[in-house]
Design a protein around this motif. Structure first.
Motif, PDB file in Angstrom:
ATOM      1  N   MET A 152     -72.208  23.361  38.361  1.00 58.84           N
ATOM      2  CA  MET A 152     -73.032  22.143  38.512  1.00 58.84           C
ATOM      3  C   MET A 152     -73.510  21.629  37.158  1.00 58.84           C
ATOM      4  N   ALA A 153     -73.873  22.535  36.263  1.00 58.31           N
ATOM      5  CA  ALA A 153     -74.377  22.132  34.941  1.00 58.31           C
ATOM      6  C   ALA A 153     -73.239  21.918  33.945  1.00 58.31           C
ATOM      7  N   LEU A 154     -72.188  22.738  34.043  1.00 55.02           N
ATOM      8  CA  LEU A 154     -71.109  22.697  33.046  1.00 55.02           C
ATOM      9  C   LEU A 154     -70.208  21.466  33.180  1.00 55.02           C
ATOM     10  N   VAL A 155     -69.795  21.168  34.414  1.00 55.86           N
ATOM     11  CA  VAL A 155     -68.761  20.133  34.611  1.00 55.86           C
ATOM     12  C   VAL A 155     -69.177  18.758  34.076  1.00 55.86           C
ATOM     13  N   PRO A 156     -70.366  18.244  34.410  1.00 55.28           N
ATOM     14  CA  PRO A 156     -70.704  16.913  33.873  1.00 55.28           C
ATOM     15  C   PRO A 156     -70.858  16.913  32.356  1.00 55.28           C
ATOM     16  N   GLN A 157     -71.299  18.038  31.790  1.00 54.74           N
ATOM     17  CA  GLN A 157     -71.444  18.088  30.327  1.00 54.74           C
ATOM     18  C   GLN A 157     -70.088  18.101  29.647  1.00 54.74           C
ATOM     19  N   VAL A 158     -69.127  18.830  30.237  1.00 57.07           N
ATOM     20  CA  VAL A 158     -67.768  18.834  29.685  1.00 57.07           C
ATOM     21  C   VAL A 158     -67.135  17.451  29.888  1.00 57.07           C
ATOM     22  N   ALA A 159     -67.342  16.854  31.064  1.00 54.01           N
ATOM     23  CA  ALA A 159     -66.759  15.531  31.346  1.00 54.01           C
ATOM     24  C   ALA A 159     -67.257  14.486  30.344  1.00 54.01           C
ATOM     25  N   ASP A 160     -68.509  14.599  29.934  1.00 50.97           N
ATOM     26  CA  ASP A 160     -69.059  13.655  28.941  1.00 50.97           C
ATOM     27  C   ASP A 160     -68.526  13.921  27.536  1.00 50.97           C
ATOM     28  N   ALA A 161     -68.109  15.158  27.283  1.00 53.22           N
ATOM     29  CA  ALA A 161     -67.761  15.561  25.921  1.00 53.22           C
ATOM     30  C   ALA A 161     -66.287  15.344  25.572  1.00 53.22           C
ATOM     31  N   VAL A 162     -65.420  15.212  26.591  1.00 54.15           N
ATOM     32  CA  VAL A 162     -63.980  15.070  26.312  1.00 54.15           C
ATOM     33  C   VAL A 162     -63.395  13.841  27.005  1.00 54.15           C
TER      34      VAL A 162
END
Ligand code: TUI
Length: 313
Positions: A152-162
């Motif tokens: 829940m925390a990782l996916v949106p942060q990765v999606a914003d970063a790449v």
């Protein structure tokens, strides 16, 4: 029909990848998932290179669809297996438990699509720079070797970063999980635990039965103190391990407990002292089905949910 950057990139019908489960994911499971319209994966795990080459060839006999090989980077054979994946020109390589940087050029030259599994934004960015085609952002709800952050925390942060497609993994077991992952910014999902109980999955029936019976709090993480945290179903072995870990046992002593434990679970069906790797979603997994039934059901449920998102507006 759910179409995403992942279905386009892979040329598959559904945005569903099967996890590269060590000792579990071989040609029978991988070809069944690919034939079902997802992306099947052969796990190289700690197996020798010849085994992996044979499994690649068996998979090719059983399916014309795209499939992949997961290279577990802690394996003593990782370098050899990386070369075999390139030689055999497998359509996709996924990686786990490390940084695949040293092999990227070799795989890209062979025309392979490379999907590193990452557990942090930093590695996701590094993989994009190194030429990855997509990243699999794996949260700590997953079975096996895990990172620190939840899906829940990782996916949106990765999606914003790449800018490359993101695949969500960890804690996803049905169409609700797939729909939620898309809402978090992912382009598809990777699922392991659900496929553990597929008819085409060749693990010992005792292991399957344990997954089917598991409850929401049925997993435990061992090895946090050794730097190799691993999530498995709770049993006598995890109880003993956690007790010794609390007592401050040495790294060597703890490692010794786990030697051969995955094989004991997968092949011998030792549910007491075997290491039954599974994710937190095991409590939701309650029916053995074919891969075809699973993939269709998951996709249909997600489609149904996504076609009615306006009910919240
Ligand atoms: O790799 C997995 N899951 C696995 S591998 C495995 S076999 C094994 N068994 C016992 C001990 C160790 C391995 C069973 N399950 N998932 C992908 C994953 N990769 N999860 C976390 C990571 C990861 C962690 C740290 C990837 C990279 C990383 O750091 C890389 C670096 O050097 O910065």
């Amino acid at each position: 029909m759910i179409r995403t950057a992942l279905t386009e990139l892979l040329g598959v019908r559904y945005p569903i990848i099967q996890g590269g489960m060590a000792w579990v994911a071989e040609s029978s499971l991988a070809s069944a998932v690919s034939n079902a319209g997802g992306l099947g994966i052969i796990a190289a795990a700690n197996a020798p290179a010849d085994y992996v080459r044979a499994e690649i060839r068996k998979t090719r006999e059983k399916t014309d669809r795209p499939f992949g090989v997961n290279v577990m980077l802690l394996s003593p054979y990782a370098e050899e297996i990386a070369a075999i994946a390139a030689e055999e020109k497998v359509p996709v390589v996924t990686t786990g438990a490390g940084n695949p940087g040293p092999y990227m050029a070799q795989w890209k030259e062979a025309g392979i699509k490379v999907f590193p599994v990452v557990a942090s934004v930093a590695l996701a960015k590094m993989m994009q720079r190194a030429g990855a085609d997509a990243v699999i952002a794996e949260g700590c709800e997953s079975g096996g070797h895990i990172g620190e952050t939840t899906t829940m925390a990782l996916v949106p942060q990765v999606a914003d970063a790449v800018r490359i497609p993101v695949v969500a993994a960890g804690g996803i077991g049905d169409g609700r999980g797939l729909a939620a992952a898309l809402m978090l910014g992912a382009d598809g999902v990777q699922m392991g635990t659900r496929f553990l109980v597929a008819e085409e999955c060749v693990i010992h029936p005792n292991y399957k039965e344990s997954v089917l019976k598991a409850k929401d709090i049925g997993t435990a993480v061992t090895g946090r103190s050794t730097g190799h945290p691993v999530r498995t179903l709770r049993n006598q072995m995890t109880k003993e391990y956690l007790k010794r870990e609390k007592e401050g046992c040495s790294f060597e002593e703890l490692e010794e407990m786990t030697i051969g434990s995955l094989r004991r679970a997968v092949q011998e069906g030792d549910t007491k002292n075997g290491s039954m790797m599974a994710g937190q979603i095991a409590g939701l997994v309650s029916r053995e089905q074919t891969c075809g039934e699973m993939v269709q059901e998951i996709a249909q449920q997600a489609e149904e949910l996504l076609s009615h998102v306006d009910r919240f507006m």
